[in-house]
Design a protein around this motif. Structure first.
Motif, PDB file in Angstrom:
ATOM      1  N   LEU A 103      76.408  90.270  22.998  1.00  0.00           N
ATOM      2  CA  LEU A 103      75.418  90.488  21.936  1.00  0.00           C
ATOM      3  C   LEU A 103      75.989  91.355  20.808  1.00  0.00           C
ATOM      4  N   VAL A 104      76.688  92.419  21.189  1.00  0.00           N
ATOM      5  CA  VAL A 104      77.283  93.312  20.187  1.00  0.00           C
ATOM      6  C   VAL A 104      78.258  92.539  19.305  1.00  0.00           C
ATOM      7  N   ALA A 105      79.045  91.659  19.933  1.00  0.00           N
ATOM      8  CA  ALA A 105      80.020  90.876  19.177  1.00  0.00           C
ATOM      9  C   ALA A 105      79.356  89.842  18.277  1.00  0.00           C
ATOM     10  N   ALA A 106      78.183  89.359  18.696  1.00  0.00           N
ATOM     11  CA  ALA A 106      77.530  88.280  17.958  1.00  0.00           C
ATOM     12  C   ALA A 106      76.594  88.787  16.864  1.00  0.00           C
ATOM     13  N   LEU A 107      76.173  90.064  16.950  1.00  0.00           N
ATOM     14  CA  LEU A 107      75.186  90.586  16.002  1.00  0.00           C
ATOM     15  C   LEU A 107      75.819  91.557  15.004  1.00  0.00           C
ATOM     16  N   ASP A 108      75.228  91.619  13.857  1.00  0.00           N
ATOM     17  CA  ASP A 108      75.614  92.595  12.839  1.00  0.00           C
ATOM     18  C   ASP A 108      74.801  93.866  13.090  1.00  0.00           C
ATOM     19  N   GLU A 109      75.436  94.890  13.640  1.00  0.00           N
ATOM     20  CA  GLU A 109      74.694  96.092  14.050  1.00  0.00           C
ATOM     21  C   GLU A 109      74.195  96.917  12.867  1.00  0.00           C
ATOM     22  N   THR A 110      74.599  96.538  11.651  1.00  0.00           N
ATOM     23  CA  THR A 110      74.045  97.222  10.480  1.00  0.00           C
ATOM     24  C   THR A 110      72.678  96.647  10.119  1.00  0.00           C
ATOM     25  N   ASN A 111      72.337  95.517  10.737  1.00  0.00           N
ATOM     26  CA  ASN A 111      71.060  94.866  10.487  1.00  0.00           C
ATOM     27  C   ASN A 111      70.001  95.463  11.408  1.00  0.00           C
ATOM     28  N   ASN A 112      68.863  95.856  10.818  1.00  0.00           N
ATOM     29  CA  ASN A 112      67.815  96.491  11.608  1.00  0.00           C
ATOM     30  C   ASN A 112      67.295  95.593  12.729  1.00  0.00           C
ATOM     31  N   LEU A 113      67.133  94.307  12.444  1.00  0.00           N
ATOM     32  CA  LEU A 113      66.650  93.377  13.467  1.00  0.00           C
ATOM     33  C   LEU A 113      67.650  93.260  14.608  1.00  0.00           C
ATOM     34  N   ALA A 114      68.923  93.281  14.270  1.00  0.00           N
ATOM     35  CA  ALA A 114      69.955  93.213  15.302  1.00  0.00           C
ATOM     36  C   ALA A 114      69.885  94.441  16.217  1.00  0.00           C
ATOM     37  N   ARG A 115      69.664  95.602  15.610  1.00  0.00           N
ATOM     38  CA  ARG A 115      69.566  96.827  16.411  1.00  0.00           C
ATOM     39  C   ARG A 115      68.343  96.777  17.332  1.00  0.00           C
ATOM     40  N   LEU A 116      67.258  96.208  16.835  1.00  0.00           N
ATOM     41  CA  LEU A 116      66.058  96.084  17.665  1.00  0.00           C
ATOM     42  C   LEU A 116      66.287  95.120  18.834  1.00  0.00           C
ATOM     43  N   ILE A 117      67.071  94.086  18.574  1.00  0.00           N
ATOM     44  CA  ILE A 117      67.384  93.137  19.650  1.00  0.00           C
ATOM     45  C   ILE A 117      68.198  93.825  20.742  1.00  0.00           C
ATOM     46  N   LEU A 118      69.164  94.641  20.333  1.00  0.00           N
ATOM     47  CA  LEU A 118      69.950  95.374  21.326  1.00  0.00           C
ATOM     48  C   LEU A 118      69.072  96.360  22.105  1.00  0.00           C
ATOM     49  N   ARG A 119      68.117  96.968  21.408  1.00  0.00           N
ATOM     50  CA  ARG A 119      67.212  97.889  22.098  1.00  0.00           C
ATOM     51  C   ARG A 119      66.361  97.123  23.116  1.00  0.00           C
ATOM     52  N   LEU A 120      65.898  95.933  22.716  1.00  0.00           N
ATOM     53  CA  LEU A 120      65.106  95.113  23.634  1.00  0.00           C
ATOM     54  C   LEU A 120      65.932  94.733  24.857  1.00  0.00           C
ATOM     55  N   TYR A 121      67.201  94.406  24.630  1.00  0.00           N
ATOM     56  CA  TYR A 121      68.064  94.067  25.763  1.00  0.00           C
ATOM     57  C   TYR A 121      68.254  95.276  26.674  1.00  0.00           C
TER      58      TYR A 121
END
Length: 315
Positions: A103-121
């Motif tokens: 997930l970290v490799a596939a998402l742009d962690e500067t994007n707020n939605l991406a950070r929320l997805i990681l939090r959900l995971y």
């Protein structure tokens, strides 16, 4: 579509893997190493100290989605627990961290939605970790106590069964959010697609794992609990039968016979020409020697030790 083939002990182990490569992880959880050549399931299991019947029960259930267990009493509980514990280790120590890295490799962690997805995971990972750790700390030690001949009174497998809920709700939510709200392109799109594929596979694996617990592990522990309760009752009766009546005086035996015949303390005193206080003392000594305090218990004792004939007892 399910395989629908029920594998048997004389089938080649490699044929099961050829037909169902997704059970490779199950082999590891059973402690079966690769490199077994063309040996049969029975040969591989016996060489690697795995109960063949239990292995086939779990593998056939996993492949076909339904059980075909001829006799639940033939299942090896230690083998089942080894399988479940190793499956937990695989999921917690390898699979959860692996998907997070994807997930970290596939998402742009500067994007707020991406950070929320990681939090959900991470919330999902936390919940499934707590669930499996509960089994490690509570359920498996309880089962081991049963196997060791103990029967804890403050817990049973039904308690676990009632609270054995699915822990993959957040995983489904995560999967749906990625599909609906995170369109991307190029390299990240490929990485995200591969990650989604792994999430789907993990969802399937987790469902299968839960079903093995619900439909194989829990029923066999219910049987073990029932057997232990029956053994406890048999032991109590055996202790009662084996209690030596030589420890009783002849007068104490007379008191027991009189009690079994339904006499009161005064009636016993009159019948044996002793005082009521002496009858009470005899009864106290009888209870202390035999560890039997109820009229029903004394009746059983009197019958099995031939102090009275069962035909003369009002049941």
């Amino acid at each position: 579509m399910k395989n629908q083939k029920m594998y048997e002990s004389d089938d080649k182990m490699i044929s099961i893997i050829r037909d169902n490569y997704d059970i490779l992880q199950s082999l590891g959880s059973f402690g079966i190493s690769l490199g077994f050549g063309d040996k049969t399931v029975k040969e591989v299991c016996e060489e690697q100290n795995v109960d063949t019947y239990t292995f086939l029960a779990v593998v056939n259930f996993t492949i076909n989605g339904y059980g075909d267990i001829d006799d639940v009493n033939l299942l090896s509980i230690p083998t089942l627990m080894h399988y479940l514990k190793a499956s937990h280790d695989y999921y917690l120590e390898f699979q959860l961290p692996f998907i997070r890295k994807e997930l970290v490799a596939a998402l742009d962690e500067t994007n707020n939605l991406a950070r929320l997805i990681l939090r959900l995971y991470d919330e999902y990972a936390h919940s499934v970790t707590n669930h499996m750790k509960y089994e490690e700390k509570t359920v498996f030690p309880y089962v081991q106590e049963l196997l060791d001949g103990n029967a804890p009174i403050n817990y049973d497998i039904e308690t676990f069964s009632k609270h054995h809920t699915q822990t993959d709700v957040k995983l489904k939510e995560l999967k749906n959010i990625i599909i609906k709200y995170l369109p991307s392109d190029g390299l990240h799109n490929n990485q995200l697609t591969a990650t989604l594929y792994d999430i789907y596979n993990n969802e399937t694996w987790l469902n299968q794992h839960a079903r093995v617990e619900d439909e194989i592990f829990i029923p066999v522990i219910r049987k073990l609990e029932m057997k232990r309760k029956q053994n406890d009752v048999s032991m109590k009766i055996s202790n009662m039968i084996n209690t030596s009546d030589e420890a009783l005086s002849e007068r104490e035996k007379d008191v027991i016979i009189s009690l079994v015949q339904g006499m009161s303390n005064k009636e016993i005193a009159d019948h044996l020409f002793i005082s009521t206080n002496t009858v009470i003392t005899h009864r106290r000594n009888i209870a202390k020697k035999l560890q039997i305090h109820s009229p029903a218990g004394l009746t059983i004792y009197a019958i099995v030790n031939n102090l009275v004939d069962i035909s003369s007892v009002k049941l």
